[in-house]
Every structure is written in structure tokens, then in C-alpha cells.
Design a protein around this motif. Structure first.
Motif, short mmCIF file in Angstrom:
data_model
loop_
_atom_site.label_atom_id
_atom_site.label_comp_id
_atom_site.label_asym_id
_atom_site.label_seq_id
_atom_site.Cartn_x
_atom_site.Cartn_y
_atom_site.Cartn_z
N PHE A 105 4.82 -2.24 -7.87
CA PHE A 105 4.86 -0.67 -7.35
C PHE A 105 3.66 0.04 -7.79
N HIS A 106 3.22 0.91 -7.01
CA HIS A 106 2.06 1.70 -7.47
C HIS A 106 0.82 0.86 -7.83
N ASP A 107 0.60 -0.19 -7.19
CA ASP A 107 -0.42 -1.29 -7.63
C ASP A 107 -0.22 -1.94 -9.07
N PRO A 134 0.94 -1.35 0.00
CA PRO A 134 -0.08 0.04 -0.02
C PRO A 134 0.82 1.41 0.13
N ASP A 135 2.28 1.22 0.17
CA ASP A 135 3.01 2.29 0.23
C ASP A 135 3.45 2.81 -1.24
N PRO A 136 3.01 3.88 -1.35
CA PRO A 136 2.99 4.53 -2.75
C PRO A 136 4.66 4.81 -3.01
N ASP A 137 5.54 4.87 -2.36
CA ASP A 137 6.88 5.02 -2.50
C ASP A 137 7.67 3.57 -2.48
N ILE A 151 12.43 -1.34 -1.80
CA ILE A 151 13.28 -0.25 -1.89
C ILE A 151 12.05 1.03 -1.71
N GLY A 152 12.83 1.80 -1.00
CA GLY A 152 12.23 3.20 -0.75
C GLY A 152 12.63 4.05 -1.94
N MET A 153 11.48 4.37 -3.10
CA MET A 153 11.97 5.07 -4.11
C MET A 153 12.58 6.59 -3.90
N LYS A 154 12.10 7.01 -2.87
CA LYS A 154 12.38 8.17 -2.62
C LYS A 154 13.62 8.39 -1.35
#
Length: 325
Positions: A41-43, A22-25, A311-314
Motif C-alpha cells: 500500500f502507498h508504495d 499506483p492506486d493510493p486507495d 481492497i479499496g481502503m475507502k
């Protein structure tokens, strides 16, 4: 009782009907042996190569190709059987478009995939930029490792002989196993043009987070040099680590030139595991040490089959394994 919520002890992957983050990042990467990966990622669920039903004497992945129920896109690095063998079945079941060289397009249509789902690309010149919901793919022409080179031929023959010695603890393949292996190998193209024309470098962009996928450790192409000279660096490079049985030569002649071209923040090796009946497991620790020497700020991630890497993309933070309650 069989636990259907896990695969090889890890939470069921999204492509097999498991939950998405559910995490968008968050970008979740799972390795399924050879050069097979799932990106979540991003569903979205994006599959890199599809070689799941791998034939006899191969380690199991914990699932069958007919268990794959979700994919938003299938990206094929090159159409040898050990990269594309299950693409037609998976794409037919999920409705996913398949990005592949025309040599692989022929394989997919022979496997029964509707031609409307095939995006044939070459990567030549400026390549092709493909737009999908939530991400883009830049296709760049690359090269496969040259297995026809005399030194490579000597290495392959040495590996064959070594396996004959060390696998005497196993009986010969049965007639059924031989037929099984042949069936799997026929679900790919062994045309010589795959080495020079049919291998792709795929650059996946997710809101500015850049992933480079190169499933064969071949020479750097002029198209790759040109692209990364104009647009340097990436966040994650998934790079082939196969071809030379001596890690020192593999690093010097194949994998590190690619990594030097891509300039990644993180590296995941691929194609370094056992591939019957020739290739044997190649340790990735020498790669990790070399990356650390040349790119001290970069990390090398070494997952096992099915294990999620988040991985946190930001933030660039990396978590390996399932989240703990």
C-alpha cells in the motif's frame, strides 16, 4: 521458457521485485502459506511473519527467501519457527526493521541480524505504538493456542498417527531431509513462554484503515478486550484458524471469540494449511458460514498462495486475482 514475471501463475509480488499498485486507495494482500502475508500500500511493502523455506514435504511457494528484495517492515506475530525462520535473512537483505517479542529477538541475533534492526515489544499493559512512514502498529499482548492442554495433546497425537497411516505412500524422510527439517526448526524459539508471553496481536493503521493480525488462534487476552472495548471494530482481521482438527470446536473455542472481539468488516483466515509433520489442511468454508451467520455484513476472503487480494481502503471493494487488461 521460465516466466520470471509471474510466481505460481500470478503477477510477481512487490517483495520479489514486482510492481506496486499506483492506486493510493489500494491495499494488496498476498498469502504465502501458514501465517505469512505481504501488505502492499502507498508504495510500502510490509511483511507479516516470514516462513518461506519451510522444509521437506511442504507445498512450494514458488520462490526462495533469498529472492525477497523489498520490505519496509517485518512484523512477527510470535517467534515459533513456522513464523520467524526466514526473518533474519529477509531483514538483512532488505534493511527492514523487525517487530518481535524479545524471545524472537534472540533468534534474530543468532541468525546474524544486526540488533539495530530489531524492535523488541511485549504488548503488555497499554502495549507499544510504533510509527512508520505511512502506517502505525499498535502491539497488544495475546495468547498462543495452548498446545499443552491434555485435549490438545490427544489431538496432536491423533494427527501424528493419522499422518503415519496416510503417508505410507511416501518413503520415510532421508537423512538429508531430516537434517533440513531440523535446520528450519532451529530458526525459531520453542520456549514455553512463547505460549503465554510471546504472542502478539498487531493492529496496523493505514490512514484510518485498520488491520488486525493475530497469527495464532489462542484465547482472547485482557489487553485485547480492553483495547477493543475502548476502540471497537476493524476493517480487516487476519486470524489464525488452527489448533483443533474439528472445525466446530476450532470455531467455538478459538477463532470466533477473536473475531467477535475484533468486529471486522472482512476476515482472512490463516495457518489453516498443511504443516508437516503434524497439522493437516483445515477447510475454511465452515468459518465463512459462521462469519456470515454472526456478521452478515462482513465478508470472508479465502485466497490461495501468492494470489493478490486488492481492497479499496475507502470503498471496501474487494478484487481477488490479477487485474485483467
Amino acid at each position: 521458457m521460465l516466466n520470471t514475471d509471474t510466481v505460481l501463475g500470478y503477477q510477481r509480488p512487490a517483495m520479489l521485485g514486482g510492481p506496486v499498485s499506483p492506486d493510493p486507495d489500494a491495499l494488496t494482500v498476498r498469502w504465502y502459506g501458514t501465517s505469512n502475508f505481504e501488505l502492499n500500500f502507498h508504495d510500502r511493502v510490509v511483511l507479516l511473519d516470514t516462513f518461506y523455506d519451510r522444509g521437506p514435504r511442504m507445498r512450494g511457494l514458488g520462490f526462495r527467501p533469498d529472492e525477497v528484495v523489498r520490505a519496509d517492515a517485518v512484523l512477527i506475530g510470535h517467534p515459533h519457527y513456522d513464523h520467524i525462520s526466514d526473518a533474519a535473512q529477509v531483514a538483512s537483505a532488505t534493511g527492514a526493521p523487525v517487530v518481535v517479542h524479545p524471545l524472537g529477538a534472540d533468534v534474530l541475533t543468532q541468525g546474524g541480524l544486526d540488533v539495530s534492526q530489531i524492535h523488541a515489544v511485549t504488548g503488555l499493559g497499554e502495549g507499544e505504538l510504533l510509527e512508520f512512514p505511512e502506517f502505525t502498529v499498535q502491539v497488544i499482548h495475546g495468547f498462543h493456542a495452548d498446545l499443552t492442554h491434555p485435549e490438545q495433546q490427544m489431538s496432536l497425537e491423533a494427527l501424528r498417527r493419522a499422518r503415519e497411516v496416510w503417508e505410507r505412500d511416501e518413503p520415510p524422510l532421508s537423512a538429508a531431509e531430516e537434517a533440513y527439517a531440523t535446520d528450519v526448526m532451529q530458526r525459531g524459539s520453542m520456549a514455553p513462554e512463547v505460549f503465554t508471553e510471546g504472542t502478539m496481536c498487531l493492529v496496523i493503521d493505514i490512514d484510518g484503515y485498520r488491520i488486525v493480525y493475530r497469527d495464532s488462534g489462542g484465547p482472547v487476552s485482557e489487553e485485547e478486550r480492553s483495547f477493543f472495548a475502548a476502540s471497537p471494530g476493524c476493517d480487516l482481521a487476519i486470524v489464525g484458524f488452527i489448533g483443533r482438527p474439528l472445525a466446530r470446536r476450532q470455531l467455538k473455542e478459538a477463532t470466533m471469540p477473536l473475531i467477535e472481539t475484533y468486529q471486522p468488516r472482512a476476515v482472512i483466515p490463516c495457518h489453516h494449511d498443511d504443516l508437516y509433520p503434524i497439522f493437516i489442511d483445515l477447510a475454511t468454508e465452515p468459518l465463512k458460514m459462521r462469519v456470515h451467520e454472526q456478521f452478515p455484513a462482513a465478508s470472508t476472503i479465502q485466497p490461495v498462495y501468492v494470489e493478490p487480494v486488492t481492497i479499496g481502503m475507502k470503498s471496501q471493494a474487494v478484487t481477488v486475482g490479477d487485474a485483467r487488461p
